[in-house]
Scaffold this motif. Sequence first.
Motif, PDB file in Angstrom:
ATOM      1  N   ILE A 106     -10.724   2.628 -19.465  1.00  0.00           N
ATOM      2  CA  ILE A 106     -12.089   2.566 -18.919  1.00  0.00           C
ATOM      3  C   ILE A 106     -12.633   3.977 -18.687  1.00  0.00           C
ATOM      4  O   ILE A 106     -13.790   4.279 -19.000  1.00  0.00           O
ATOM      5  N   GLU A 107     -11.792   4.866 -18.161  1.00  0.00           N
ATOM      6  CA  GLU A 107     -12.260   6.243 -17.923  1.00  0.00           C
ATOM      7  C   GLU A 107     -12.645   6.918 -19.226  1.00  0.00           C
ATOM      8  O   GLU A 107     -13.669   7.612 -19.303  1.00  0.00           O
ATOM      9  N   GLU A 108     -11.837   6.738 -20.268  1.00  0.00           N
ATOM     10  CA  GLU A 108     -12.158   7.338 -21.568  1.00  0.00           C
ATOM     11  C   GLU A 108     -13.456   6.728 -22.115  1.00  0.00           C
ATOM     12  O   GLU A 108     -14.307   7.439 -22.646  1.00  0.00           O
ATOM     13  N   LEU A 109     -13.603   5.409 -21.989  1.00  0.00           N
ATOM     14  CA  LEU A 109     -14.792   4.748 -22.539  1.00  0.00           C
ATOM     15  C   LEU A 109     -16.060   5.219 -21.830  1.00  0.00           C
ATOM     16  O   LEU A 109     -17.045   5.578 -22.485  1.00  0.00           O
ATOM     17  N   VAL A 110     -16.044   5.212 -20.507  1.00  0.00           N
ATOM     18  CA  VAL A 110     -17.240   5.637 -19.776  1.00  0.00           C
ATOM     19  C   VAL A 110     -17.512   7.120 -20.060  1.00  0.00           C
ATOM     20  O   VAL A 110     -18.660   7.527 -20.280  1.00  0.00           O
ATOM     21  N   GLY A 111     -16.448   7.912 -20.117  1.00  0.00           N
ATOM     22  CA  GLY A 111     -16.605   9.336 -20.457  1.00  0.00           C
ATOM     23  C   GLY A 111     -17.198   9.540 -21.837  1.00  0.00           C
ATOM     24  O   GLY A 111     -17.819  10.560 -22.119  1.00  0.00           O
ATOM     25  N   SER A 112     -17.003   8.569 -22.736  1.00  0.00           N
ATOM     26  CA  SER A 112     -17.535   8.653 -24.100  1.00  0.00           C
ATOM     27  C   SER A 112     -18.899   7.989 -24.233  1.00  0.00           C
ATOM     28  O   SER A 112     -19.392   7.807 -25.348  1.00  0.00           O
ATOM     29  N   GLY A 113     -19.485   7.540 -23.120  1.00  0.00           N
ATOM     30  CA  GLY A 113     -20.812   6.948 -23.191  1.00  0.00           C
ATOM     31  C   GLY A 113     -20.836   5.438 -23.348  1.00  0.00           C
ATOM     32  O   GLY A 113     -21.895   4.852 -23.574  1.00  0.00           O
TER      33      GLY A 113
END
Length: 281
Positions: A106-113
Amino acid sequence: MSAQIIGGYFSSHVPGIGGAIARGDQSQPYWKPFFDGYPPVRQWLAQARPDVAIVFYNDHGLNFFLDAMPTFAVGAAADYPNEDEGWGLPVYKTFQGDPALSWHIIEELVGSGFDVTMCQKMKVDHALSIPFELAYPDVAAWPVKIVPIAINTVQYPLPSPQRCYDLGRAVHRALQSWQDDTRVVVIGSGGLSHQLDGSRAGFINADYDRFCLDHLANEPEALLRHSTEEVAAIAGTQGVEIVNWIAARGALGQGPQAEVTRNYHIPISNTAAATLVLAPA
Ligand code: DHB
Ligand code: FE
């Protein structure tokens, strides 16, 4: 360190398959050509020994309904129960989650927009259970933990094949930066071509299905040329479930993939049923 991606398992999820399993109809003439596609999947899983499955699927109204429909939802729960969906199927075993890996993704996804919906409570429907019933028949408990990622294929506007592929690629980046060498299988659930209602109910397009099966391994960009509306026109309104396969392919990463096994059978219920396993070449 990084997670070890052992490969991808792709499967249709028609609820009637669950009925056939419950009745023990696997070797009946209607069902045998479909179920014959699964022993190679089981053999591959037994040898590849995944610890966790990242499952791209679509919820059909068990956890999300039309009143509140996230485009992308990621489970971050300790467990994920199934429930009676009204198909006459048994209620399937609860799945164990991997909350730490979920939050990392989730952190990677939100960080990627990708502003995903985060679900610390989440029920999983036949789209998740049926591929597991097929892959792991007769187990007392599911042998892998899951991170479920639900993509809206139900209520317009739908995310595009390109967007779903990019979501998968962001999941791949999260797996590359994971803290240990957890063995991960990526699962794409749904499809292939089908339409369940309207004047084209029963519509199937074997040419498009073969195009998807032939290109997913090493030319997935070919599947990104179509908009979701074009896929619905070409493959039926429920044929858009192919975006789950496309997202899962993105999560495998950009290295070449070998086809471990493939099966294709028309029809199971209203659906062109397909099974595919890809592993890094
Ligand atoms: C059928 C197919 C599906 O993908 C689904 O979710 C429900 C029913 C079918 O062909 O019956
Ligand atoms: Fe479906």
